[in-house]
Design a protein around this motif. Structure first.
Motif, mmCIF file in Angstrom:
data_model
loop_
_atom_site.group_PDB
_atom_site.id
_atom_site.type_symbol
_atom_site.label_atom_id
_atom_site.label_comp_id
_atom_site.label_asym_id
_atom_site.label_seq_id
_atom_site.Cartn_x
_atom_site.Cartn_y
_atom_site.Cartn_z
ATOM 1 N N SER A 187 0.808 -1.220 0.000
ATOM 2 C CA SER A 187 0.000 0.000 0.000
ATOM 3 C C SER A 187 0.843 1.272 0.000
ATOM 4 O O SER A 187 0.291 2.372 -0.023
ATOM 5 N N ASP A 188 2.170 1.116 0.006
ATOM 6 C CA ASP A 188 3.061 2.283 0.037
ATOM 7 C C ASP A 188 3.087 2.938 -1.347
ATOM 8 O O ASP A 188 3.773 2.480 -2.259
ATOM 9 N N SER A 189 2.363 4.029 -1.485
ATOM 10 C CA SER A 189 2.277 4.706 -2.787
ATOM 11 C C SER A 189 3.533 5.487 -3.128
ATOM 12 O O SER A 189 3.719 5.891 -4.281
ATOM 13 N N SER A 190 4.433 5.683 -2.155
ATOM 14 C CA SER A 190 5.636 6.492 -2.402
ATOM 15 C C SER A 190 6.670 5.765 -3.256
ATOM 16 O O SER A 190 7.644 6.382 -3.712
ATOM 17 N N ILE A 191 6.491 4.459 -3.499
ATOM 18 C CA ILE A 191 7.439 3.723 -4.339
ATOM 19 C C ILE A 191 6.767 3.194 -5.605
ATOM 20 O O ILE A 191 7.294 2.301 -6.283
ATOM 21 N N ARG A 192 5.629 3.758 -5.970
ATOM 22 C CA ARG A 192 4.871 3.304 -7.131
ATOM 23 C C ARG A 192 4.890 4.303 -8.294
ATOM 24 O O ARG A 192 4.083 4.200 -9.205
ATOM 25 N N PHE A 193 5.807 5.255 -8.260
ATOM 26 C CA PHE A 193 5.859 6.255 -9.323
ATOM 27 C C PHE A 193 6.544 5.685 -10.564
ATOM 28 O O PHE A 193 7.390 4.783 -10.464
ATOM 29 N N PRO A 194 6.224 6.222 -11.741
ATOM 30 C CA PRO A 194 6.881 5.746 -12.976
ATOM 31 C C PRO A 194 8.318 6.241 -13.072
ATOM 32 O O PRO A 194 8.680 7.268 -12.485
ATOM 33 N N TYR A 195 9.102 5.492 -13.814
ATOM 34 C CA TYR A 195 10.512 5.842 -14.011
ATOM 35 C C TYR A 195 10.636 6.954 -15.059
ATOM 36 O O TYR A 195 9.980 6.925 -16.099
ATOM 37 N N HIS A 196 11.491 7.960 -14.776
ATOM 38 C CA HIS A 196 11.794 9.024 -15.725
ATOM 39 C C HIS A 196 13.306 9.207 -15.801
ATOM 40 O O HIS A 196 14.034 8.930 -14.833
ATOM 41 N N ASN A 197 13.763 9.679 -16.955
ATOM 42 C CA ASN A 197 15.173 10.038 -17.074
ATOM 43 C C ASN A 197 15.459 11.300 -16.269
ATOM 44 O O ASN A 197 14.558 12.079 -15.956
#
Length: 297
Positions: free
Chosen positions: A44-54
């Motif tokens: 449930s930790d949303s802080s590690i679910r972001f998409p990868y960006h350069n």
């Protein structure tokens, strides 16, 4: 130079080289060979679910700017101002040695903390592609979540199709969020530049513009690490403070060279020369008038 002075100089230079080798070896060892702490996560930790960006500010660019700006600043100040102290290039070489040495210490300390903490980056799950189905069996319920620690990363080949080795390195980097390396090095180089200019006592607006630009670059780099989903805000704050502390340590050991006093002394010397020339001309004129009066008499 006496034999004793020559021996002391060689000994000091040798110790400096040894110190550089030790710090460099520690940095390379932790950077390339040390495994980060294996941290688990809650589904449930949303802080590690972001998409990868350069990265907005690539690592190479940040390294060049963070070392290059204070380096150019030191050379320019020594060339145009501090050379009047008649100490040759010993002063600038000493300052450059401190610049590079404390820069390496900043990067080494940052890398050691990254390995020891092993905090997961905001894009961790996107890069890792865990080998588990993150369902209720693995994650637990909302009221009773399970801390997932027994997992491994397969890697996301769609993000990194280059090679398996590169994908492996990206997975490792996804575990190295705290503290921010970009922020620590940017704040190190820019803070050091600001203090170098401040201690030179140059107060013209162009110099202050350079100082403001340095602070702006450091802050932009730090903020970009959050917006690029590379770091959490706490990682950036910690890295910025770390870099600024080492910059203060380096600036404190650099000898104070007051460029303002140098310029003022130069101006005073020129004024004294003008005054002396005027007095000499006055004496010559008075002497000529006296001789003319004697001839008339």
């Amino acid at each position: 130079m006496s034999v004793k002075d020559l021996i002391n100089k060689c000994l000091t230079s040798g110790l400096d080289i040894v110190a550089f080798i030790i710090v460099g070896a520690v940095f390379v060892g932790f950077k390339n060979y040390a495994a980060p702490h294996h941290s688990g996560f809650f589904c449930s930790d949303s802080s590690i679910r972001f998409p990868y960006h350069n990265s907005t500010v690539p690592t190479e660019v940040n390294n060049i700017i963070s070392y290059g700006v204070p380096l150019v600043c030191l050379i320019v100040l020594h060339w145009f101002l501090f050379a009047r102290l008649k100490k040759g290039w010993r002063g600038v070489l000493f300052d450059l040695k401190l610049l590079v040495f404390f820069g390496l210490i900043t990067q080494t300390t940052t890398q050691i903390l990254k390995i020891a903490v092993g905090r997961l980056r905001p894009h961790f799950l996107d890069v890792c592609a865990v080998n588990l189905d993150l369902d209720d069996t693995v994650c637990g319920s909302i009221n009773n979540p399970t801390y997932v620690s027994n997992y491994s990363c397969i890697g996301n080949p769609e993000l990194f199709p280059e090679s398996k080795e590169y994908l492996k390195n990206r997975i490792k980097e996804a575990r190295l969020s705290f503290p921010s390396g970009h922020s620590s090095l940017a704040f190190y180089g820019m803070t050091l530049t600001i203090f170098i200019l401040h201690r030179s006592k140059l107060t013209s607006l162009p110099v202050q513009l350079v100082q403001a630009s340095c602070l702006l670059y450091a802050m932009f780099t730090a903020v970009s690490r959050v917006t690029d989903n590379k770091h959490h805000p706490g990682d950036v704050i910690a890295g910025s403070i770390l870099g600024a502390i080492f910059a203060l340590a380096a600036a404190y050991q650099m000898p104070r060279r007051n460029a303002g006093d140098i310029c003022e002394k130069s101006t005073n010397t020129e004024m004294e020369l003008i005054t002396n020339n005027t007095l000499m001309e006055t004496d010559v004129s008075a002497s000529s008038i006296s001789n003319l009066k004697m001839q008339i008499s």
